[in-house]
Scaffold this active site. Sequence first.
Site, PDB file in Angstrom:
ATOM      1  CB  CYS B  77      -0.983  -0.050   1.172  1.00  0.00           C
ATOM      2  SG  CYS B  77      -2.315   1.150   1.019  1.00  0.00           S
ATOM      3  CG  HIS B 175      -4.182  -3.580   2.419  1.00  0.00           C
ATOM      4  ND1 HIS B 175      -3.255  -3.193   3.354  1.00  0.00           N
ATOM      5  CD2 HIS B 175      -4.693  -2.439   1.905  1.00  0.00           C
ATOM      6  CE1 HIS B 175      -3.212  -1.876   3.421  1.00  0.00           C
ATOM      7  NE2 HIS B 175      -4.078  -1.389   2.551  1.00  0.00           N
ATOM      8  CD  GLU B 177      -2.281  -6.397   4.811  1.00  0.00           C
ATOM      9  OE1 GLU B 177      -1.788  -6.734   3.713  1.00  0.00           O
ATOM     10  OE2 GLU B 177      -2.427  -5.204   5.157  1.00  0.00           O
TER      11      GLU B 177
END
Lengths: 251, 193
Positions: B77, B175, B177
Site C-alpha cells: 500500500c 492488501h 493480508e
Amino acid sequence: MLTKRIVPCLDIKNGRTVKGVNFVDLRDAGDPVVLAKQYADLGADELVFLDIAATLENRKTMHDMVLQVAEQVNIPFTVGGGISSVADVDILLHCGADKVSINSSAVKRPELINELSEKFGSQCVVVAIDAKEVNGEWLVHLAGGTIPTDLNLFDWAKEVEKRGAGEILFTSMNHDGTKGGFANGALAQLSKLVNIPIIASGGAGTIQHFADTFIKGKADAALAASVFHFGEIAISELKKELKKQHIEVRL
Amino acid sequence: MKISIINYGAGNIKSIQFAFKRLGYNAELTNNLEEIIKADKIIFPGVGEASSAMKMLKASGLDTLIPELKQPVLGICLGMQLMCNYTEEGETNGLGIFNTNVKRFPDTVKVPHMGWNTVKNLKTDLFKNIKDNDYMYLVHSFYAEHCEQAIATSSYALEYACALRKDNFYGVQFHPEKSSIAGEKLLQNFLDL
C-alpha cells in the site's frame, strides 16, 4: 472492475454475538470469532462489529475480541460502538481493526472526524449515520436511533465527507427491521451528493433487495444482519444472483 | 526464515504479522536497522499519509537503508507508493526505487478506491498460482502510474500499476493480508522467492 461489497454485521455484547444467531453449519453461534471466520469463508467481503454495550468495563473484552478476529480472519473488518477519541481508535487499530465506525460522538463533536482522518488516514474512518424520514425530511438520530436531532441527513453527509470521512454507513430507521428493502431513494441521493463510498443498511429481506440497492440505490456496499445470521440468505447464492443481474461481485 | 516487518509507526501492521502467523511463520515488527539487515524477507508496510511517513523514515535512517537492501523487500500500500519517485500526496519525493510517480484519482470516481478489484497482467513468481482477474482488497486515494516495472495492473478510472518490481524490490498496492485466499498465496509466494 471494483465489486459491490456484501457486509454482514455482528452486534456484540460482552464479547458475544447477540440477537441469537441461528445459521446453518455453525458450531458456536455466540462466538463472534467463529462466526466471523465462517462469514469470511462463505464469501463475505467485509465485516462490521458493533459493540452495543459499549461501557467502560466491556471495552477490554471488545479489544480482546478484535485481537482474535484480526488473528484469524483474512478479510477487512470495521469496529464501532462507544468510540469518542483518538485514543479509543488507536487501541482498536493496534488490536488489528482495519476501520472504525463513529456515530453519535461525531455529531456531538464533528472535529473528531478531522482528528481521526488526520492521524490515521480517512480510509479507516467510517461515519455511521442513522436517519429517519419525518414529514418528508431525513433527520439524523443519535444513540442507536433513540434521540432525534434537527440535523439533515444530506447536510451532515456533506459535512462528514468534507471533514475527512472515508466512507458513510447509512441506516434508514424507517426501513431497519422491516425486511422490505433498503432506502434506495435516499441512498441514490447520497451517492450523488458525496464522492466517498456509501454502505446501505436497514431493510434487507430478499436477494432482490440487495440487487435493488446496488442498481437503484447506487450503494457501494450493503450491510445486513439477521438475513445472514438466520440463514435466510446464503452469501454465495446472493452473490451468484447478483452476478446474474450483471452486478460486479467477488465470487 | 527471518521475516521482518518494518515498524516506523504507520498504521495497522499487526494484520500483516497475523497473516504470516496463519501461514505458519513468525514475523517480527521492528525498527532496528541491524535486525532489518539480517532478515531474509522484509515487509515495508504503510497506512497513513505520505509526507509524514517519509519524515518518519528519514528520522530513523530507513530512507537510506531500504534502497540498499539486497534481500526481497515487499512494500504494501503506502509502502509501495513510498518506493516510487514522487507522490502527489503531501508533494513528497519517495525512495526512488520504482521509476514511476503516484497521483490522486480523478474526482470522476469515488475516492478512496475501496473494496475488492480484479488484478491483471500478472508477471513474476510473486503471482504464482494467482489468476488474471482474481480479486484483491484495496483502499487508496492515490495510485502509481502504469510503467515498465508494473507486474500487475488494476482499473479504476484508469489502468494503473497495482504491483511493481525492480530487482529484489516488490510493491503491491492492495492488501494481501486482507485479500482472503489470493492474498495468502501472494504472501507465501513472496516467502518462496
